[in-house]
Design a protein around this motif. Structure first.
Motif, PDB file in Angstrom:
ATOM      1  N   UNK A   1       0.762  -1.018   0.170  1.00 55.91           N
ATOM      2  CA  UNK A   1      -0.016   0.244  -0.229  1.00 55.91           C
ATOM      3  C   UNK A   1       0.692   0.358  -0.321  1.00 55.91           C
ATOM      4  N   UNK A   2       2.207   1.339   0.825  1.00 53.76           N
ATOM      5  CA  UNK A   2       2.386   2.676   0.256  1.00 53.76           C
ATOM      6  C   UNK A   2       3.824   2.860  -0.559  1.00 53.76           C
ATOM      7  N   UNK A   3       3.703   1.280  -1.249  1.00 51.99           N
ATOM      8  CA  UNK A   3       4.269   2.117  -2.494  1.00 51.99           C
ATOM      9  C   UNK A   3       3.568   2.981  -3.317  1.00 51.99           C
ATOM     10  N   UNK A   4       2.703   1.767  -3.485  1.00 52.83           N
ATOM     11  CA  UNK A   4       1.580   2.211  -4.389  1.00 52.83           C
ATOM     12  C   UNK A   4       1.256   4.005  -4.083  1.00 52.83           C
ATOM     13  N   UNK A   5       0.946   4.118  -2.762  1.00 51.69           N
ATOM     14  CA  UNK A   5       0.559   5.990  -2.505  1.00 51.69           C
ATOM     15  C   UNK A   5       1.835   6.927  -3.266  1.00 51.69           C
ATOM     16  N   UNK A   6       3.222   6.079  -2.734  1.00 47.74           N
ATOM     17  CA  UNK A   6       4.558   6.897  -2.296  1.00 47.74           C
ATOM     18  C   UNK A   6       4.539   7.441  -4.084  1.00 47.74           C
ATOM     19  N   UNK A   7       4.495   6.140  -5.080  1.00 49.88           N
ATOM     20  CA  UNK A   7       4.459   6.140  -6.863  1.00 49.88           C
ATOM     21  C   UNK A   7       3.295   7.450  -7.114  1.00 49.88           C
ATOM     22  N   UNK A   8       2.159   7.476  -6.740  1.00 47.34           N
ATOM     23  CA  UNK A   8       1.122   7.703  -7.512  1.00 47.34           C
ATOM     24  C   UNK A   8       0.574   9.333  -7.026  1.00 47.34           C
ATOM     25  N   UNK A   9       1.096   9.707  -5.645  1.00 53.23           N
ATOM     26  CA  UNK A   9       0.240  11.049  -5.094  1.00 53.23           C
ATOM     27  C   UNK A   9       0.259  12.135  -5.171  1.00 53.23           C
ATOM     28  N   UNK A  10       1.398  11.880  -6.986  1.00 53.26           N
ATOM     29  CA  UNK A  10       1.217  13.450  -7.089  1.00 53.26           C
ATOM     30  C   UNK A  10       0.684  13.066  -8.633  1.00 53.26           C
ATOM     31  N   UNK A  11      -0.258  12.286  -8.923  1.00 55.42           N
ATOM     32  CA  UNK A  11      -0.939  12.305  -9.807  1.00 55.42           C
ATOM     33  C   UNK A  11      -2.075  13.203  -9.420  1.00 55.42           C
ATOM     34  N   UNK A  12      -2.396  13.925  -9.722  1.00 51.54           N
ATOM     35  CA  UNK A  12      -3.885  15.138 -10.110  1.00 51.54           C
ATOM     36  C   UNK A  12      -4.813  13.485  -9.829  1.00 51.54           C
ATOM     37  N   UNK A  13      -4.525  12.821 -10.873  1.00 51.42           N
ATOM     38  CA  UNK A  13      -6.155  12.674 -11.760  1.00 51.42           C
ATOM     39  C   UNK A  13      -6.803  11.148 -10.325  1.00 51.42           C
TER      40      UNK A  13
END
Length: 941
Positions: free
Chosen positions: A418-430
């Motif tokens: 879960x952490x890896x997903x969030x940190x990879x993706x949290x700069x995507x405005x979508x």
């Protein structure tokens, strides 16, 4: 003399500038895509001999560092392996079988097929001496699944999940200035999901080079707050030091606007982190009158993070982001930038017709564009983290995303994923919402589900407090998970009383995370269970599930519900409910696996989109049904629609909001015409005409797709003599391409067992019964007599200090088919200093390209058993512990693929074409019996 001096000065100046630029480039970050030119072969799940004897050495890769053996060894001979480019999905290449997995589309891969459950990949790269001092790493976007990675024989690690991106530092293992070998062993024997997941390195792979001091993996986190039409942007950067430098570094963070112009910058000197430590640095920016990211105008900014050491740039990292606000309200639904929106979403898996899961970037764009054209504004990743490219497309096209982790749980495996997903993706405005689970029936309604949700939800919020958390729930809407989750995710309104839940939990916002779940076969208008065809009319599929129209009306009429996500946008492989074999894809999609629209698309387009819509269903080719009543439906957002048959009015009807219109029409060949009115004025006309027989093949490239990349989606159809598309055509079409290659074919038929891909088959045939006999000399003119009894097992009990002057070796290999079209090669592995090879008594010579490769012509081969003999002077040991090669090599049999072909299904098929790098154009040709051929020229931009 003066001119010579000036010339020398000029040359020195040019050299200095070139050296400076080169040094500067080498000091900064370098990310190189390394998808090209891999070698691939199947191993075996449990037969170690068929798995190239991997992990059988006395010292294994887990026992002593650097002891990767079999294909994991750096010097393993992979010349006979298949050549391919990534991304690659080996499951989609396999035929279908009733013994295959129901959930994975009955492909003969994975569990139950041990010979197709292990895949080996190898690639050689050169890393120059100039890279010494830099950090070298391998970045994998995703490998399905349970991958083990080796570099120059050194084991790097294991990644179990097929949906995580991961990275390995290989700096210590690099052979600078020489050849380096990347090896990946993939074990796809176990399923993570209950849907088609593919097999292999199905996402991109990169080689990254950085300074020892650099922005860490996923090392930027950007948030924004909007006040009085201005935005305060906070950018946190995590800096990592894998070197010994101690002192100050300068961190410069700049924001570039949508046109690439720098609008804000902040700089500060900070102390570098200690050896193998990280440090956080935060910058704040004011952006006046920002261009907000929204669905119609997905404006994107870039944060450029520059690190300098002693005034020299050592790392540069770009992060794309958007400025926008998201708010859920338990009474009023969802707000984007302060404006209410209704989620018009779809759930989707990640496979596509002909390609499986190994989607080229252009195909990601094509699929999201198709959903946008339908009026959809939201996408739920079902049920795992998506590819980075999908989120990039959603950012660029304006599509909101629910980003979902694969499995619920509270231990390192679950929370780290879960952490890896969030940190990879949290700069995507979508990305507007994190989902931490879906339909976990075993825990949904109980205390265990409540506890797990509380942990995962709190954990997610600790990483990214700016987004809410949801779970898709289907087995009751009152207890367990549904009582504690931040945003309630309703999976199917037939599974519980949504209004009652809302009345009990009035402070909890909600949305339909799955709804619809209807069955439809594109172009089919009468259900035929014998053929596994489901009618495309939007009907309630079963008591506990509702039609698309019923679902949308329910959510549209309730302001407190943020919207709904239909199951699904596209059909997908596997889960062919309500049928089984030979159905191999689902029936749920608004579009089929190719992206061809079913009629439900036009219902949604009518009420989700903004453009006027008028659509008649079904087609009007019903030979043999003259005089019988046909259900005619019209999807439209016009105020009124009038229907005509052969210019005779069948009546005008008023359209109700979020509804459709119906007529019973006795079939007569001719023309059905619908006229749409708004405010009493005619605004649209739509016709369905009875066509003649198909006469010509039509090829059409997706225009935007063709101009924006190297992969092009091509639609195949037929027309009659009047140029009308024939909706009932099911011809088999054969294809060829010049200036490019075909990647896959499909037609949307859920019962089609045709090949998705037509590729050369590569078989590796072992040499067996390998024996030896001593020779007094290496006479290469003739084969020694085989009539004596002095043959013994080759290399057994060999005394390497007292070897014969020469040896003759013999062995057998079997060829099942010695077709004239096959290519048979012997890839020899050196067992002597000088060798001569005979096959069935015929002396063969090495190829000019490789003196250890022998091309075996069909005139020297037998169908069945063949004999190979090798005369060689022996290799000598330099040290007693030297390990000598005892493997003579492998026979490679290449069976050429059939021509690419696919049947049309209800008028359509699809071809995915990739342009060659050097070709100016791709010429795609199509032919079929009784049809005029079609040709399509796709020019490079």
């Amino acid at each position: 003399m003066k001119s010579i001096t000036l010339n020398r000065f000029f040359l020195c100046f040019i050299f200095f500038i070139s050296f400076y630029i080169s040094a500067q480039n080498q000091s900064e970050r370098d990310l190189t895509l390394i998808d090209k030119d891999w070698r691939f072969s199947f191993g075996h799940l449990y037969d170690t001999q068929k798995d190239f004897n991997h992990a059988t050495s006395y010292f294994s890769y887990l026992t002593k560092t650097g002891f990767g053996d079999g294909p994991a060894a750096q010097n393993f001979d992979d010349r006979a392996w298949r050549k391919l480019d990534l991304p690659h999905d080996w499951a989609v290449e396999q035929p279908f079988s009733e013994k295959g997995s129901f959930s994975h589309g009955f492909k003969t891969a994975g569990k139950g097929f041990p010979e197709k459950s292990i895949g080996w990949y190898r690639k050689k790269i050169t890393i120059p001496e100039a890279d010494k001092g830099r950090m070298i790493s391998l970045k994998f976007d995703g490998v399905f699944r349970n991958s083990k990675v080796f570099f120059n024989g050194y084991f790097l690690g294991t990644e179990e999940s097929g949906y995580n991106g991961f990275e390995y530092d290989v700096t210590a293992y690099v052979n600078y200035g020489g050849e380096n070998t990347i090896v990946v062993r993939v074990d796809a024997s176990m399923e993570e999901g209950w849907f088609y997941e593919g097999a292999g390195i199905y996402r991109h792979v990169y080689l990254q080079k950085t300074n020892p001091i650099h922005v860490a993996v996923n090392g930027t986190y950007i948030t924004s707050e909007i006040q009085n039409k201005n935005a305060e942007v906070t950018a946190r950067v995590t800096i990592e030091n894998k070197g010994n430098y101690k002192g100050e570094i300068e961190v410069i963070q700049s924001i570039l606007d949508t046109e690439g112009k720098q609008i804000a910058t902040v700089s500060e000197n900070i102390t570098a982190p200690d050896f193998y430590k990280t440090a956080h640095y935060t910058s704040k920016f004011k952006v006046n009158n920002p261009l907000l990211w929204d669905l119609e105008n997905p404006n994107l900014y870039r944060l450029v993070t520059l690190i300098k050491q002693e005034r020299k740039p050592i790392d540069r990292f770009e992060t794309t982001f958007g400025i926008r606000t998201i708010k859920f309200d338990a009474e009023k639904g969802l707000f984007l930038n302060g404006k209410p929106i209704k989620l018009k979403g779809t759930n989707n898996h990640q496979d596509h017709a002909g390609i499986g899961t190994a989607l080229p970037d252009e195909l990601q764009y094509y699929r999201i564009k198709k959903l946008k054209e339908m009026g959809s504004n939201a996408y739920r990743c079902s049920h795992h983290p998506p590819t980075p490219e999908l989120l990039k497309v959603c950012d660029e096209l304006g599509m909101l995303v629910i980003d979902e982790t694969r499995l619920m749980g509270v231990n390192d495996y679950h929370l780290n994923n879960l952490k890896r997903m969030i940190e990879r993706d949290y700069n995507h405005p979508s990305v507007f919402c994190w989902s931490v689970g879906n339909e976990e029936w075993n825990i949904e309604g109980g205390i265990v589900g409540e506890r797990i949700t509380n942990v995962m939800q709190g954990f997610a919020k600790s990483i990214d407090p700016t987004r809410p958390v949801t779970v898709g729930i289907s087995s009751g809407f009152k207890t367990g998970i549904s009582s504690v989750v931040e945003i309630m995710g309703y999976n199917y309104m037939g599974n519980g009383d949504i209004d009652a839940h809302r009345n009990e939990f009035r402070q909890q916002p909600g949305m339909g995370t799955e709804e619809g779940s209807t069955f439809a076969t594109r172009g089919i208008y009468f259900t035929d269970d014998d053929k596994h065809y489901q009618s495309a009319y939007d009907k309630k599929p079963r008591p506990s599930f509702y039609s698309i129209e019923e679902g949308w009306k329910f959510y549209a009429e309730r302001p407190y519900l943020a919207g709904m996500f239909i199951w699904t946008g596209f059909d997908y492989r596997g889960e062919p409910t309500p049928y089984g074999w030979p159905s191999v894809t689902s029936y749920f999609g608004m579009m089929d696996v190719c992206g061809f629209p079913k009629d439900n698309v036009y219902y949604l387009k009518s009420w989700w989109g903004k453009e006027p819509v008028l659509h008649i269903m079904p087609h009007w080719n019903w030979a043999g049904m003259e005089g019988k009543e046909i259900d005619v439906w019209v999807h439209s957002n016009c105020d009124e629609v009038e229907l005509f048959l052969n210019k005779k009015s069948l009546g005008k009807k008023k359209m109700e909001l979020n509804s459709h219109l119906e007529w019973k029409v006795k079939y007569i060949p001719g023309t059905l015409e619908a006229i749409g009115y708004k405010s009493g004025k005619k605004v649209l006309t739509e016709t369905k005409k009875t066509t003649g027989i198909a006469e010509k093949i039509e090829l059409t490239a997706d225009k935007e797709n063709a101009s924006n990349g190297n992969v092009v989606v091509v639609t195949v159809a037929t027309t009659d003599k009047k140029g009308l598309y024939v909706p009932t055509s099911n011809h088999e079409i054969t294809f060829s391409a010049k200036g490019g290659k075909i990647l896959g074919v499909g037609n949307g038929n859920p019962t089609s067992l045709e090949n998705d891909q037509f590729i050369d088959n590569v078989d590796l045939v072992s040499i067996t019964n390998f024996e030896e006999k001593k020779l007094a000399s290496a006479n290469t003119d003739r084969i020694p007599s085989e009539g004596d009894n002095s043959w013994k097992e080759a290399f057994k009990d060999r005394d390497y200090k007292n070897q014969a002057p020469a040896y003759v070796y013999r062995g057998k290999f079997e060829l099942k088919n010695n077709l004239k079209t096959n290519t048979v090669n012997f890839f020899h592995k050196k067992i002597g200093t000088e060798t001569v090879v005979f096959v069935n008594g015929n002396k063969v010579v090495p190829s000019t390209e490789d003196n250890q490769k022998y091309v075996l012509n069909s005139n020297v081969l037998n169908q069945g058993t063949n004999t190979i003999q090798i005369i060689a002077t022996p290799l000598q040991k330099n040290k007693d512990w030297d390990v000598m090669n005892t493997d003579p090599g492998i026979i490679q049999v290449i069976t050429p693929a059939e021509s690419w072909k696919r049947k049309l299904f209800n008028g359509f098929a699809q071809i995915i074409v990739q342009k060659d790098g050097n070709a100016n154009e791709v010429v795609l040709s199509a032919s079929a019996n009784s049809l005029n051929p079609g040709t399509l020229v796709i020019s490079k931009k």
